[in-house]
Each structure stands twice: as C-alpha cells, then as structure tokens.
Design a protein around this motif. Structure first.
Motif, short mmCIF file in Angstrom:
data_model
loop_
_atom_site.label_atom_id
_atom_site.label_comp_id
_atom_site.label_asym_id
_atom_site.label_seq_id
_atom_site.Cartn_x
_atom_site.Cartn_y
_atom_site.Cartn_z
N SER A 368 -23.89 -2.82 -24.86
CA SER A 368 -24.35 -1.91 -23.92
C SER A 368 -24.25 -0.60 -24.38
O SER A 368 -25.39 0.09 -24.30
N GLU A 369 -23.23 -0.09 -25.53
CA GLU A 369 -23.20 1.09 -26.12
C GLU A 369 -24.71 1.13 -26.85
O GLU A 369 -25.04 2.33 -27.31
N LEU A 370 -25.13 0.07 -27.43
CA LEU A 370 -26.25 0.21 -28.43
C LEU A 370 -27.49 0.40 -27.68
O LEU A 370 -28.54 1.13 -28.07
N ALA A 371 -27.53 -0.21 -26.23
CA ALA A 371 -28.50 0.41 -25.52
C ALA A 371 -28.67 1.89 -24.98
O ALA A 371 -29.66 2.46 -25.12
N VAL A 375 -31.21 4.96 -26.11
CA VAL A 375 -31.64 5.90 -24.86
C VAL A 375 -31.33 7.39 -25.70
O VAL A 375 -32.43 8.08 -25.64
N ARG A 376 -30.34 7.64 -26.05
CA ARG A 376 -30.18 9.14 -26.64
C ARG A 376 -30.84 9.37 -27.79
O ARG A 376 -31.30 10.49 -27.86
N ASP A 377 -30.95 8.25 -28.97
CA ASP A 377 -31.59 8.63 -30.18
C ASP A 377 -32.85 8.48 -30.35
O ASP A 377 -33.75 8.97 -31.12
N CYS A 378 -33.45 7.70 -29.47
CA CYS A 378 -34.84 7.03 -29.49
C CYS A 378 -35.67 7.60 -28.14
O CYS A 378 -37.09 7.27 -28.16
N SER A 381 -36.36 4.99 -22.12
CA SER A 381 -35.73 4.71 -20.70
C SER A 381 -34.80 3.78 -20.92
O SER A 381 -34.75 2.85 -21.84
N PHE A 382 -33.35 3.84 -20.08
CA PHE A 382 -32.52 2.63 -20.12
C PHE A 382 -33.19 1.39 -19.81
O PHE A 382 -32.42 0.44 -20.57
N ARG A 383 -34.12 1.21 -19.13
CA ARG A 383 -34.51 -0.06 -18.83
C ARG A 383 -35.42 -0.57 -20.02
O ARG A 383 -35.28 -1.87 -20.41
N HIS A 384 -36.07 0.02 -20.70
CA HIS A 384 -36.75 -0.15 -22.12
C HIS A 384 -35.72 -0.74 -22.98
O HIS A 384 -35.59 -1.80 -23.68
N HIS A 432 -21.84 2.30 -35.50
CA HIS A 432 -20.84 3.05 -34.86
C HIS A 432 -20.97 2.56 -33.28
O HIS A 432 -20.04 2.31 -32.45
N ALA A 433 -22.12 2.36 -32.55
CA ALA A 433 -22.29 1.78 -31.24
C ALA A 433 -21.63 0.45 -31.07
O ALA A 433 -21.07 0.27 -30.27
N LEU A 434 -21.77 -0.50 -32.23
CA LEU A 434 -21.14 -1.79 -31.92
C LEU A 434 -19.58 -1.68 -32.42
O LEU A 434 -18.95 -2.98 -32.19
N ASP A 435 -19.08 -0.76 -33.03
CA ASP A 435 -17.49 -0.82 -32.96
C ASP A 435 -16.99 -0.64 -31.88
O ASP A 435 -16.78 0.48 -31.19
#
Length: 495
Positions: A368-371, A375-378, A381-384, A432-435
């Motif tokens: 979920s944090e990868l998603a 959103v933040r870095d790329c 939209s959250f749905r994409h 970092h997102a997956l840790d």
C-alpha cells in the motif's frame, strides 16, 4: 405467616423452590438482610414510628442474630423465605410483641429488591476491579512493543504493517468502552427500593433517604411500583458483560490463530496448555478455547434473564424478582475466570519478534505504501497507483517472487502496460516503501501505528484508567463508610 393458606407447602414446592432458595440466600444474602433490618430500625426510631425502648430491644436481638450467623437460623420452608426466618429468630429473642414491630412500613417485596441490589452491587464492584486489573495488565504488557513490527490483517489476509503495541492498543480501546458501559450502570443500580413496601408505599411516615444513606445507596427509587418491579439493571449488567466477553473472545481468537504452527507469531506457554494423549507433538492453547466458550455462556445468561423478564407484568412477580437473576452468579464467575485466565496466558506468552518481522517483509503487507509512493513521486492518481501495484503483486505471485525482488524496471513496465503511463521511480524509494519498519514509522498521524502515536494512545488510556480506578475507589469507600456508620449507630441504640 401462612394463615391465609389452608395447606402447608407441597413437598415438591419445598424441594425445588423454597428449600434451595432458603439455603442459597442464607449463604449469600444473610448480611444484606441484617443490614437492611438495622437501617430500617434506625429509620423507624428517627421518624418516631417506634419508641427508643422498643428499638433498643430489637437492636439487641438483631446483633444477637448477627453474632449467631446464618448457620443457626431455622430455615423453615413454611416461612417461605429467609427474611421471615430471620424475623422469627428475632422474635424468639425479644418476643413477637416487640420483634414483630420491625416489619412496620415495609414488605418482603421491597426488602427482597433491596437485598438483590446490594448483593449485585458488591458483585458488580468486584467485577469492576477485575476489568480494571485486566486493562492495567494489557497496558503494561503492550508498552515494550511499540517498535515490534508485525502484520495487520483484514478479512484474515495480510493487510498493512503495524506493531504489537498498536494491536493491543486497539483491544484496550474496546476494553475502555466496555468499562464505560459497565461503569454507567452504577447510578441506576445504586438506587434503594426499600420503603416501596408491597408496591404502593405505606401510610407510615417513613423516610426513605435515611435507609438509602445507611445502606450506601445514592438515592431512593423515585416510584414505589418501579422500586419493586424493576430488574432491568440485571439486563444491563449481563448485557454489558456479554459485549465485554465478546471482545475478549475476539482477542483470544487472534492469539489462537497466531499460536498455530502455520503462523508461529506467538508461543503460548506450557503452563496454560494441554497435551494430546496420542499425538506427542501437540501443545494445545486451551485457555483461549475456554475463554471463547465462556463468552457464549455469559451471552446465554443474558438471554436467559431477558427471557425470564419478557412479558412479565410490571410489578412484583417471582419470575422477575427471583428467576431473572438466576444466572447472575454464573455469569460473574465466568467473567472472573476469563479475566484471570487471559492474564495468566498473556503473562507467559512469548512474542516471536523475528518471525513477525520476517512475515511482514515477505507477505506483501507493505505494498500500500508503494502505491502511496507512486502518488507522491510519480504524480499518479491513487486509483492508477493502486491498479499498477495490484498488477505488480499478481505478477510477483504468479512468478513466485518476493517483495524484495521488486525493482524499478518491473514497476515501470507494469505501469505502462496497465495504465499506459511512463513513470520514473528509483530502487531506493521502492525498497524504502516496502520495508515494514520505516513503513510503520511513517504512519505518524493521530490513531496510527507509528511508535510515537501508540505511546500517545497508551498514555491517554493510562490516564483514563487512573480516573476509573479513583472513581471505583470512591464507590467502594462509600459502601464501607455507610456500613461503619450503620453498625456504629446500631450499637449506640443498644446502650
């Protein structure tokens, strides 16, 4: 006593109703009957209904009956109940002419209702203390695990990373609500029906505030018919305890699953486990099984009381006054056993920290944090972002890959295939997102699992616990002071 009735109690009536109730009341309610007698006698004196000489003689008889104890009361079924048997013992000491005046301005109906409330009140206060002890134990148990990362589950599936302390803080929130519901019953339970008499009060100039004060009640019941008819406090006690036990059962079910070999997240100690007579490898976490089942027993006791009261006429009837309370002792015993068993189980339970962290790293609970990162870095939209990561997880599972195998090339490729967008993300940001550890620390919002937030939650819960403990202490001390004053004033009128 039975002059209106032509025949003595039938043997069946004695065997199945009168004798068991007499013996039960003698064992658990003798003190309450005597205290009520003392309070009522003092009120009769203060109101000028009985003179000092008569009251002094009755008081001496009361103290003598108190001293002899319930074992020396003649439990004659022909007298029908314990109050009449105690009255007979009093009149035997100071004569019927004197002792028979004690029953002025009251009935067995309000007397029995007052005994029930006093008995329930003592049991209730004891249960309050036990629930507070459980809350305090779990608070202390959870505190060291604010940074112990584990998997949070929804629908039985790995969901998001949390901590052990965060998980138990959730249960502490439920227990706090359980106690709030239970504590709120007190103001309705602690009302004195004495003086309601049979159902329409009395023509004697009694003062119900005096007896309520001596017996530790906050107030007298407002309406005399309600005073002898009401037993809804029984339903409140059993209903709130059913909710409490339901919450305990949910905690136990989680621990039950976590203790299985397949999960291996906690280890239930041998001291609260059983073995198998045929399978030598077994260590069965049976205390958790018993607590879950006891929740069903308490729920059954609630339904039993509800059924006994249902459709009874609103006045004194024995299906309400006697049968509705039939299962209360059983329910309170089950609650006490469950609390003690749960504390013993948690006190010796081992948290398998390494296994928990390993599972959180490998079961995709961090994606979920990868998603969120996409959103933040790329700028997605959250749905994409969700669609991209969902496709990524499916790809990883199909190819028997783990989260630590995810790289920027995979994410870039699947994003283009699924949502038709060309994105740029670094391997460092993916790792970092997956840790799960920084993942948990990043959830630093109110109510979140970040250690600093959980510490705030536990601090608030401890503050509320201390407030609840002080309130309970005040309630218990009020009962002690009332009984001390009652006994002192009774002794004084004997002089």
């Amino acid at each position: 006593m039975r002059e209106r009735l032509k025949n003595p109690p039938a043997p069946e009536f004695v065997k199945y109703i009168l004798k068991p109730l007499l013996e039960k009341d003698a064992k658990q309610s003798f003190k309450y009957f005597n205290n009520i007698n003392k309070a009522h006698l003092l009120m009769l004196l203060k109101q000028g209904i009985l003179d000092k000489n008569t009251v002094s003689k009755i008081a001496k008889a009361l103290l003598e009956v108190d001293k002899r104890g319930p074992q020396n009361i003649d439990l004659d079924p022909a007298r029908e109940d314990l109050s009449s048997c105690i009255e007979a013992a009093i009149m035997e000491i100071c004569t019927q002419e004197i002792g028979g005046r004690l029953h002025t301005g009251r009935s067995r109906n309000d007397l029995g209702g007052t005994v029930t409330r006093m008995f329930m009140r003592d049991k209730y206060l004891k249960t309050c203390k036990q629930i507070l002890e459980l809350r305090e134990f779990i608070l202390n148990f959870a505190a060291p695990y604010t940074e112990t990362v584990c998997t949070g589950y929804t629908c039985g599936q790995a969901a998001e990373p949390i901590t052990v302390a965060y998980y138990f803080a959730a249960h502490l929130s439920a227990l706090e609500r359980d106690y709030e519901r239970f504590s709120a019953i007190y103001k309705r339970l602690n009302q004195c029906p004495l003086g309601s008499c049979a159902m329409a009060s009395t023509t004697f100039p009694i003062n119900r505030a005096i007896t309520a004060h001596y017996l530790g009640f906050d107030t007298a019941t407002i309406n005399s018919l309600d005073g002898i008819a009401a037993r809804d406090y029984i339903l409140e006690i059993l209903g709130t305890l059913s909710i409490f036990m339901n919450n305990l059962s949910r905690l136990c079910q989680d621990l039950y699953v976590w203790s299985s070999v397949e999960f291996g997240l906690v280890d239930i100690d041998s001291s609260v486990s059983m073995c198998s007579s045929i399978m030598p490898q077994k260590k069965n976490p049976v205390t958790l099984e018993h607590i879950k089942a006891k929740a069903a027993h308490v729920e059954g006791d609630f339904v039993s009381a509800l059924g006994a009261l249902k459709s009874t006429i609103y006045t004194q009837v024995r299906d309400a006054s006697i049968e509705a309370a039939h299962s209360m002792n059983d329910a309170l015993d089950e609650v006490e056993a469950s609390i003690k068993l749960l504390i013993a189980t948690l006190d010796t339970m081992v948290i398998n920290k390494e296994r928990m962290l390993h599972e959180a790293k490998t079961n995709f609970c961090t994606v979920s944090e990868l998603a969120n990162t996409l959103v933040r870095d790329c700028g997605l939209s959250f749905r994409h972002a969700h669609s991209t990561v969902a496709g990524l997880v499916a790809y990883m599972l199909d190819n028997e890959l783990k989260p630590n195998d995810i790289n920027r090339a995979m994410v870039k490729k699947l994003a283009y295939e699924i949502i038709g967008k060309d994105i740029s993300i670094t391997d460092e940001h993916i790792r970092h997102a997956l840790d799960p550890i920084p993942n948990v620390f990043a959830r630093d919002v109110e109510g979140g699992p970040a250690p600093i937030q959980v510490i705030k939650q536990l601090t608030m819960m401890r503050k509320k616990l201390e407030e609840d403990k002080r309130e309970l202490t005040n309630r218990v001390n009020m009962q002690k002071r009332a009984e001390e004053e009652l006994n002192k004033d009774t002794q004084e009128i004997c002089r």
